[in-house]
Motif scaffolding. Sequence first.
Motif, PDB file in Angstrom:
ATOM      1  N   ASP A   1      -8.169 -15.947  13.409  1.00  0.00           N
ATOM      2  CA  ASP A   1      -9.347 -16.666  13.894  1.00  0.00           C
ATOM      3  C   ASP A   1      -9.116 -17.030  15.362  1.00  0.00           C
ATOM      4  N   VAL A   2      -9.506 -16.116  16.257  1.00  0.00           N
ATOM      5  CA  VAL A   2      -9.288 -16.324  17.682  1.00  0.00           C
ATOM      6  C   VAL A   2     -10.120 -17.487  18.194  1.00  0.00           C
ATOM      7  N   THR A   3     -11.346 -17.603  17.702  1.00  0.00           N
ATOM      8  CA  THR A   3     -12.239 -18.663  18.178  1.00  0.00           C
ATOM      9  C   THR A   3     -11.666 -20.045  17.889  1.00  0.00           C
TER      10      THR A   3
ATOM     11  N   LEU B   1      -3.858 -13.193  24.514  1.00  0.00           N
ATOM     12  CA  LEU B   1      -4.506 -12.517  23.392  1.00  0.00           C
ATOM     13  C   LEU B   1      -3.953 -11.102  23.283  1.00  0.00           C
ATOM     14  N   ARG B   2      -3.814 -10.636  22.054  1.00  0.00           N
ATOM     15  CA  ARG B   2      -3.397  -9.245  21.825  1.00  0.00           C
ATOM     16  C   ARG B   2      -4.325  -8.622  20.791  1.00  0.00           C
ATOM     17  N   TYR B   3      -4.715  -7.389  21.108  1.00  0.00           N
ATOM     18  CA  TYR B   3      -5.629  -6.657  20.227  1.00  0.00           C
ATOM     19  C   TYR B   3      -5.071  -5.267  19.948  1.00  0.00           C
ATOM     20  N   THR B   4      -5.425  -4.757  18.771  1.00  0.00           N
ATOM     21  CA  THR B   4      -5.213  -3.343  18.495  1.00  0.00           C
ATOM     22  C   THR B   4      -6.522  -2.633  18.801  1.00  0.00           C
ATOM     23  N   ALA B   5      -6.479  -1.717  19.755  1.00  0.00           N
ATOM     24  CA  ALA B   5      -7.675  -0.994  20.177  1.00  0.00           C
ATOM     25  C   ALA B   5      -8.119  -0.014  19.099  1.00  0.00           C
ATOM     26  N   PRO B   6      -9.331   0.499  19.175  1.00  0.00           N
ATOM     27  CA  PRO B   6      -9.780   1.504  18.196  1.00  0.00           C
ATOM     28  C   PRO B   6      -8.861   2.713  18.119  1.00  0.00           C
TER      29      PRO B   6
ATOM     30  N   VAL C   1     -12.561 -15.844  25.272  1.00  0.00           N
ATOM     31  CA  VAL C   1     -12.546 -15.060  24.038  1.00  0.00           C
ATOM     32  C   VAL C   1     -13.484 -13.883  24.283  1.00  0.00           C
ATOM     33  N   PRO C   2     -12.982 -12.743  24.744  1.00  0.00           N
ATOM     34  CA  PRO C   2     -13.855 -11.611  25.049  1.00  0.00           C
ATOM     35  C   PRO C   2     -14.602 -11.134  23.810  1.00  0.00           C
ATOM     36  N   GLU C   3     -15.865 -10.844  24.001  1.00  0.00           N
ATOM     37  CA  GLU C   3     -16.697 -10.370  22.889  1.00  0.00           C
ATOM     38  C   GLU C   3     -16.503  -8.859  22.753  1.00  0.00           C
ATOM     39  N   LEU C   4     -15.769  -8.460  21.715  1.00  0.00           N
ATOM     40  CA  LEU C   4     -15.460  -7.050  21.471  1.00  0.00           C
ATOM     41  C   LEU C   4     -16.002  -6.631  20.110  1.00  0.00           C
ATOM     42  N   SER C   5     -16.085  -5.335  19.891  1.00  0.00           N
ATOM     43  CA  SER C   5     -16.585  -4.829  18.614  1.00  0.00           C
ATOM     44  C   SER C   5     -15.566  -5.071  17.504  1.00  0.00           C
ATOM     45  N   ALA C   6     -16.007  -4.881  16.266  1.00  0.00           N
ATOM     46  CA  ALA C   6     -15.128  -5.110  15.113  1.00  0.00           C
ATOM     47  C   ALA C   6     -13.977  -4.121  15.057  1.00  0.00           C
ATOM     48  N   GLN C   7     -14.056  -3.048  15.846  1.00  0.00           N
ATOM     49  CA  GLN C   7     -12.964  -2.068  15.867  1.00  0.00           C
ATOM     50  C   GLN C   7     -11.741  -2.583  16.623  1.00  0.00           C
ATOM     51  N   TRP C   8     -11.933  -3.651  17.366  1.00  0.00           N
ATOM     52  CA  TRP C   8     -10.807  -4.289  18.058  1.00  0.00           C
ATOM     53  C   TRP C   8     -10.250  -5.365  17.143  1.00  0.00           C
ATOM     54  N   THR C   9      -9.027  -5.167  16.674  1.00  0.00           N
ATOM     55  CA  THR C   9      -8.421  -6.093  15.721  1.00  0.00           C
ATOM     56  C   THR C   9      -7.518  -7.090  16.436  1.00  0.00           C
TER      57      THR C   9
ATOM     58  N   GLY D   1       0.835  -1.194   0.000  1.00  0.00           N
ATOM     59  CA  GLY D   1       0.000   0.000   0.000  1.00  0.00           C
ATOM     60  C   GLY D   1       0.867   1.239   0.000  1.00  0.00           C
ATOM     61  N   VAL D   2       0.257   2.372  -0.282  1.00  0.00           N
ATOM     62  CA  VAL D   2       0.994   3.626  -0.338  1.00  0.00           C
ATOM     63  C   VAL D   2       1.066   4.215   1.056  1.00  0.00           C
ATOM     64  N   GLY D   3       2.278   4.317   1.597  1.00  0.00           N
ATOM     65  CA  GLY D   3       2.463   4.870   2.926  1.00  0.00           C
ATOM     66  C   GLY D   3       2.099   3.884   4.013  1.00  0.00           C
ATOM     67  N   ASN D   4       2.233   4.330   5.227  1.00  0.00           N
ATOM     68  CA  ASN D   4       1.923   3.498   6.385  1.00  0.00           C
ATOM     69  C   ASN D   4       0.651   4.021   7.020  1.00  0.00           C
ATOM     70  N   ASP D   5      -0.472   3.406   6.674  1.00  0.00           N
ATOM     71  CA  ASP D   5      -1.767   3.853   7.148  1.00  0.00           C
ATOM     72  C   ASP D   5      -2.237   2.938   8.265  1.00  0.00           C
ATOM     73  N   PRO D   6      -2.145   3.370   9.535  1.00  0.00           N
ATOM     74  CA  PRO D   6      -2.539   2.495  10.637  1.00  0.00           C
ATOM     75  C   PRO D   6      -4.037   2.226  10.676  1.00  0.00           C
ATOM     76  N   ASP D   7      -4.839   3.082  10.006  1.00  0.00           N
ATOM     77  CA  ASP D   7      -6.286   2.913  10.012  1.00  0.00           C
ATOM     78  C   ASP D   7      -6.767   2.027   8.879  1.00  0.00           C
ATOM     79  N   ARG D   8      -5.838   1.545   8.059  1.00  0.00           N
ATOM     80  CA  ARG D   8      -6.243   0.706   6.942  1.00  0.00           C
ATOM     81  C   ARG D   8      -6.809  -0.609   7.463  1.00  0.00           C
ATOM     82  N   SER D   9      -7.977  -0.998   6.990  1.00  0.00           N
ATOM     83  CA  SER D   9      -8.635  -2.206   7.470  1.00  0.00           C
ATOM     84  C   SER D   9      -7.927  -3.446   6.940  1.00  0.00           C
ATOM     85  N   ILE D  10      -7.997  -4.511   7.721  1.00  0.00           N
ATOM     86  CA  ILE D  10      -7.381  -5.782   7.348  1.00  0.00           C
ATOM     87  C   ILE D  10      -8.430  -6.634   6.654  1.00  0.00           C
ATOM     88  N   PRO D  11      -8.125  -7.221   5.504  1.00  0.00           N
ATOM     89  CA  PRO D  11      -9.097  -8.077   4.825  1.00  0.00           C
ATOM     90  C   PRO D  11      -9.559  -9.208   5.728  1.00  0.00           C
TER      91      PRO D  11
END
Length: 223
Positions: free
Chosen positions: A90-92, A132-137, A108-116, A74-84
């Motif tokens: 697959d944490v589950t 477990l490790r997550y990237t927070a919103p 497996v904590p139930e978190l919103s899709a904004q937690w990657t 991708g062009v540049g380093n975009d931390p907000d770019r969504s992951i396919p």
Amino acid sequence: MSPTPASPSPAEPDAPAAAVPSSEVEDADGAGAERPAQASHYAMTKKNSSVRNIVWALAVIMAFVVVLAMLFFGVGNDPDRSIPESSRLDVTASAERAAGVAPFPVIVPELSAQWTPRLAEYTGGADPRWELRYTAPSGALVTVIEQETVDAALLASAVPGPTVEDEYTVSGVPCQQLRSSGEAEGTRALSCQGEGWGILVHGDEDLDQLRLVAEASIADAQA
């Protein structure tokens, strides 16, 4: 009277020699030969042509590499770019495999899709651990560690020099709000101890977000 001898006539000047064309010279045998024409300073030599070809080839290769890098990274380093979705962890599925060998309920904590999710790993041995490790919103990294007990060794490695800031309960489970000191000063953590399991949530994130993860983890452990 004898005749007077005639006076000699003045000598006539020699006729000028015929000019030799500049394009012809006399060789040793008297044969005419053409003088070689001087080479142009702008003529392309084989050496110059080879260098130019090499430069063009390198330029084409570099352009191709740049295009591939842009397409892949991708062009540049975009931390907000969504992951396919196909590249998401697959944490589950990892938790189901760990549940077959872990001595505690694998959460497996139930978190919103904004937690990657970034990591889901089970480590066996004398001190089995589920991590477990997550990237927070906000973009911060938040880690969840589950063991049978949140012991001093775990606290020392995750939250060096912990200081207890507050104590409270979540769904009947006692929890402590901690803050690190020293080199890791500013890192916050929540330590909660249930029956047969302990959960530690830590990271450089807002305390409300850490509580959200801790509450979701406790809810799943009690389910």
